[in-house]
Design a protein around this motif. Structure first.
Motif, PDB file in Angstrom:
ATOM      1  N   LEU A 127       9.481   4.167  -6.512  1.00 23.78           N
ATOM      2  CA  LEU A 127       8.675   4.942  -5.584  1.00 23.78           C
ATOM      3  C   LEU A 127       8.973   6.425  -5.745  1.00 23.78           C
ATOM      4  O   LEU A 127      10.133   6.831  -5.817  1.00 23.78           O
ATOM      5  CB  LEU A 127       8.975   4.503  -4.147  1.00 23.78           C
TER       6      LEU A 127
ATOM      7  N   LEU B 282       7.686  10.146  -1.362  1.00 25.38           N
ATOM      8  CA  LEU B 282       7.017   9.094  -0.599  1.00 25.38           C
ATOM      9  C   LEU B 282       8.000   8.164   0.102  1.00 25.38           C
ATOM     10  O   LEU B 282       7.591   7.236   0.801  1.00 25.38           O
ATOM     11  CB  LEU B 282       6.084   8.284  -1.517  1.00 25.38           C
ATOM     12  N   HIS B 283       9.286   8.407  -0.084  1.00 19.48           N
ATOM     13  CA  HIS B 283      10.270   7.638   0.690  1.00 19.48           C
ATOM     14  C   HIS B 283      10.137   8.039   2.165  1.00 19.48           C
ATOM     15  O   HIS B 283       9.966   9.208   2.485  1.00 19.48           O
ATOM     16  CB  HIS B 283      11.677   7.894   0.177  1.00 19.48           C
ATOM     17  N   PRO B 284      10.200   7.064   3.067  1.00 11.95           N
ATOM     18  CA  PRO B 284       9.859   7.350   4.464  1.00 11.95           C
ATOM     19  C   PRO B 284      11.008   7.882   5.301  1.00 11.95           C
ATOM     20  O   PRO B 284      12.164   7.516   5.108  1.00 11.95           O
ATOM     21  CB  PRO B 284       9.417   5.975   4.986  1.00 11.95           C
TER      22      PRO B 284
ATOM     23  N   ARG C 197       7.226   7.223   8.035  1.00 14.20           N
ATOM     24  CA  ARG C 197       6.177   8.031   7.408  1.00 14.20           C
ATOM     25  C   ARG C 197       6.747   8.696   6.159  1.00 14.20           C
ATOM     26  O   ARG C 197       7.842   9.251   6.193  1.00 14.20           O
ATOM     27  CB  ARG C 197       5.695   9.106   8.387  1.00 14.20           C
ATOM     28  N   PRO C 198       6.002   8.662   5.022  1.00  7.17           N
ATOM     29  CA  PRO C 198       6.502   9.309   3.811  1.00  7.17           C
ATOM     30  C   PRO C 198       6.841  10.776   4.058  1.00  7.17           C
ATOM     31  O   PRO C 198       6.160  11.475   4.816  1.00  7.17           O
ATOM     32  CB  PRO C 198       5.325   9.176   2.837  1.00  7.17           C
TER      33      PRO C 198
ATOM     34  N   GLN D 146       0.726   7.767  -7.527  1.00  2.67           N
ATOM     35  CA  GLN D 146       1.292   7.422  -6.222  1.00  2.67           C
ATOM     36  C   GLN D 146       1.025   8.522  -5.206  1.00  2.67           C
ATOM     37  O   GLN D 146       0.626   8.254  -4.072  1.00  2.67           O
ATOM     38  CB  GLN D 146       2.799   7.186  -6.340  1.00  2.67           C
TER      39      GLN D 146
ATOM     40  N   ALA E  36      -1.351   8.630  -1.779  1.00  2.00           N
ATOM     41  CA  ALA E  36      -0.722   8.883  -0.477  1.00  2.00           C
ATOM     42  C   ALA E  36      -1.414   9.997   0.287  1.00  2.00           C
ATOM     43  O   ALA E  36      -1.495   9.952   1.517  1.00  2.00           O
ATOM     44  CB  ALA E  36       0.764   9.207  -0.662  1.00  2.00           C
TER      45      ALA E  36
ATOM     46  N   ASP F 198      10.237  17.290  -0.602  1.00  2.00           N
ATOM     47  CA  ASP F 198      11.488  16.607  -0.242  1.00  2.00           C
ATOM     48  C   ASP F 198      12.274  17.381   0.813  1.00  2.00           C
ATOM     49  O   ASP F 198      13.456  17.120   1.033  1.00  2.00           O
ATOM     50  CB  ASP F 198      12.345  16.365  -1.480  1.00  2.00           C
TER      51      ASP F 198
END
Length: 433
Positions: free
Chosen positions: A5, A9-11, A15-16, A43, A47, A88
């Motif tokens: 992933l 997009l890690h939540p 939520r991402p 990806q 999103a 990030d």
């Protein structure tokens, strides 16, 4: 992240990270939004669909300045201010973004406004040397900094505000004569012919995520702040550190949340609700005065009416419980409507799935479903009807009727004693076959 992933997009709180950032940006009503991405474009593009953002691709990773330059075509003809953010670094709020833009347009016309912070451990962050008015004398990456510069506590978050008329002209002037051989975005600050300014924010707001360890740390910071906010707004958290919220959890006043409760996305709770311990809620709406749990699970589509009760080890999915309805023990209610004041006995299930399709169950107001009953959908239980315990209901039940679906009880006096004697005799002979 060691993940298939994409990092952004890690939540956080369901939520991402990137969508956290875009949600804050949306409060500024931006004219354009550009997401610069290298690997993992598909990806990210999926999103951000529906957010209004467009994708710009950085084929080669040649530094942050090079990354921003990839937005040139997407910003063609744009004459406003540009905020440069990082996917990030997800917790930057709209208020801080506004403060950056306000400083850019204060009147002294800085070339750029940089967002600075003072962490407990400055570690390897780039440093900002500025005067008492926030005018920047120098910005330097840690690897290129002297010992004296590394001793400075004001650090560069990387976030910046620049006028669009200046941005790409400045980017064309920076080089890559540094330890990494990259085009650094902060280098536009030090170009001759102008001044830049710094404003400061708290370190938590610009915390970045480059590993799962840092992801957990940012999640913890977000949760801690959300718990404090909930309590300030009139929610009682018995053990705050054990309660986990989603990014969109809505709680009314005088809600009591007991220990070890998890809110997934899409939960809305009215006033005067109690969520007992060890419950998990997602996509659920709970009306005033209801009580949930302990050990309850509300799945998407659960709609719990005023003063209704969902008890221990009860699962509700895509179903409504009317006012004052009760499902107190060990039940599954799925794809169903339960009328006001109805009572669902322990062990009752709605058999809503045949392996291919889902079917609904309708339970009328004031109905009573006896314990350990199976309602085979599509099923209809009329208002005021009683379904006897242990029934398997496959046909509609009329209002105010009794539904009894089980064999007649047969009693054989002395049978059990005779059976035990016979078995013991066989065992004594060594015949256990």
């Amino acid at each position: 992240m060691k993940s298939a992933l994409h990092k952004v997009l890690h939540p956080i709180a369901g939520r991402p990270m990137l969508l956290h950032l875009l949600a804050s940006v949306s409060e500024l009503a931006p004219e354009r939004q550009v997401v610069v991405v290298g690997a993992g474009r598909d990806q990210v593009e999926k999103a951000v669909a529906g957010t209004g953002a467009v994708i710009a691709v950085q084929d080669r990773q040649l530094g942050t300045g090079h990354a921003v330059a990839q937005a040139h075509d997407a910003l063609a003809g744009f004459a406003g201010d540009v905020l440069i953010l990082y996917g990030d670094v997800p917790l930057v709020g709209a208020g801080t973004m506004r403060a950056m833009l306000d400083r850019l347009n204060r009147g002294d016309e800085p070339r750029a406004v940089v967002l600075g912070f003072r962490p407990d451990d400055a570690a390897a962050y780039g440093r900002i040397i500025a005067d008492g008015q926030g005018i920047i004398a120098k910005m330097v990456e840690y690897k290129d900094a002297s010992e004296a510069e590394r001793a400075v506590t004001l650090c560069n978050s990387g976030l910046m505000a620049v006028r669009s008329t200046d941005l790409f002209v400045l980017l064309d002037q920076i080089g890559n004569n540094n330890a990494a051989g990259e085009y650094y975005l902060p280098d536009i600050v030090m170009l001759p012919g102008g001044t830049s300014a710094v404003i400061e924010t708290e370190a938590w707001e610009v915390a970045g995520v480059n590993s799962r360890i840092e992801l957990a740390s940012v999640e913890a910071q977000w949760q801690a702040r959300r718990r404090t906010e909930a309590m300030r707004e009139g929610v009682t958290l018995i053990a705050p550190e054990t309660v986990f919220f989603s990014h969109d959890t809505v709680l009314g006043r005088d809600v009591v949340v007991e220990p070890n409760v998890v809110f997934g996305p899409g939960v809305r709770i009215a006033d005067d609700v109690t969520i007992h311990a060890f419950s998990h809620l997602e996509g659920a709406t709970i009306a005033s005065g209801a009580a949930i749990g302990p050990y309850a699970r509300l799945r998407p589509g659960a709609d719990i009416g005023p003063r209704a009760k969902v008890g221990n080890f009860v699962e509700i999915k895509k179903a409504t419980l009317g006012e004052g309805a009760k499902a107190n023990h060990l039940s599954y209610i799925g794809d169903a409507s339960v009328g006001a004041g109805a009572n669902i006995g322990a062990g009752t299930i709605t058999c809503n799935y045949d392996g291919y399709f889902k079917y609904r169950t309708e339970i009328g107001a004031g109905a009573f479903i006896g314990s350990n009953s199976a309602l085979v959908a599509p099923a209809s239980i009329g208002a005021g009807a009683i379904v006897a315990a242990g029934s398997v209901v496959t046909k509609p039940v009329e209002a105010d009727a009794l539904c009894l679906v089980r064999p007649e009880q047969v009693g054989k006096p002395g049978w059990a004693a005779a059976f035990r004697a016979r078995m013991m005799a066989r065992k004594a002979k060594g015949n256990d076959k």
